[in-house]
Design an enzyme around this catalytic site. Structure first.
Site, mmCIF file in Angstrom:
data_model
loop_
_atom_site.group_PDB
_atom_site.id
_atom_site.type_symbol
_atom_site.label_atom_id
_atom_site.label_comp_id
_atom_site.label_asym_id
_atom_site.label_seq_id
_atom_site.Cartn_x
_atom_site.Cartn_y
_atom_site.Cartn_z
ATOM 1 C CG HIS A 17 -1.933 -1.042 1.318
ATOM 2 N ND1 HIS A 17 -2.101 -1.849 2.423
ATOM 3 C CD2 HIS A 17 -2.884 -1.447 0.425
ATOM 4 C CE1 HIS A 17 -3.108 -2.694 2.215
ATOM 5 N NE2 HIS A 17 -3.601 -2.469 1.010
ATOM 6 C CE LYS A 41 -13.030 -7.068 4.830
ATOM 7 N NZ LYS A 41 -12.320 -6.408 3.736
ATOM 8 N NE ARG A 90 -2.291 -7.135 -4.595
ATOM 9 C CZ ARG A 90 -3.044 -7.422 -3.555
ATOM 10 N NH1 ARG A 90 -2.504 -7.802 -2.420
ATOM 11 N NH2 ARG A 90 -4.361 -7.353 -3.646
ATOM 12 C CB SER A 128 -4.129 -6.639 4.482
ATOM 13 O OG SER A 128 -3.795 -5.354 4.045
#
Ligand code: COD
Length: 162
Positions: A17, A41, A90, A128
């Site tokens: 990030h 969440k 990515r 993450s």
């Protein structure tokens, strides 16, 4: 130059990030890192904790600020009078997930453009999710997250050894 919003969960922020924010800060007039506040969440870090960790990470970047949002990203972008969303890529897998979101956001707000920035190869493997897994088992996170985030993760998963 345009202003941009970099939205995400950032649970927690990683060097991937941070690499993306650093690149975006060079390309755009300003960058707002926007942490999604989604009560449905379950996250490891609260929104406030995630914002504080990001703020410490971007101290050296004068045109980057940190905020949170809830609800639709397109509404938040309109509220901030910002037309550019920045997202990182990515892999092809990221692209497949991101492409429909970009189109849907544009459908919701026709002037909203998503700009994709490729991840640098040095951070392409970092997510993450993997960072949380490694932290849970006391693994080495050097190179994956800034030092203060490794410390915050260690505090979330205290060692079970006496
Ligand atoms: N290198 C480069 N980029 C990376 C890396 C890395 N190592 N790791 C992650 N990234 C990129 C991701 O590709 C992504 O672009 C960004 O960083 C943030 O990633 P995450 O995982 O922290 O955040 P996400 O993907 O969970 O965020 C999703 C949103 C919060 C943006 C999305 O759910 C959203 O907009 N929610 C609001 C509701 C809404 O508007 N829904 C409709 C959307 S069409």
């Amino acid at each position: 130059m345009q202003r941009a919003i970099y939205p995400g969960s950032f649970d927690p922020m990683t060097n991937g990030h941070l690499d993306l924010i650093t690149t975006a800060a060079k390309v755009f007039e300003s960058v707002t890192v926007a942490v999604l506040n989604n009560p449905e969440k379950r996250c490891l870090f609260s929104v406030q904790e995630r914002m504080d960790l990001i703020r410490q990470s971007v101290r050296g970047l004068s045109n980057v600020d940190v905020d949170s949002f809830s609800g639709l990203l397109a509404d938040y972008a309109a509220l901030r009078k910002t037309q550019v969303i920045v997202r990182g890529l990515r892999s092809v897998h990221d692209f497949e997930a991101e492409f429909p979101m970009a189109h849907m956001n544009r459908r919701l707000k026709h002037d909203l453009v998503t700009v994709f920035l490729p991840a640098h190869v040095e951070v392409i493997d970092i997510s993450s999710t993997l960072v949380r897994q490694i932290a849970m088992h006391g693994g080495d996170l050097s190179g994956c997250v800034p030092h203060h985030i490794a410390t915050a993760l260690a505090a979330k998963f205290p060692s079970e050894t006496p």
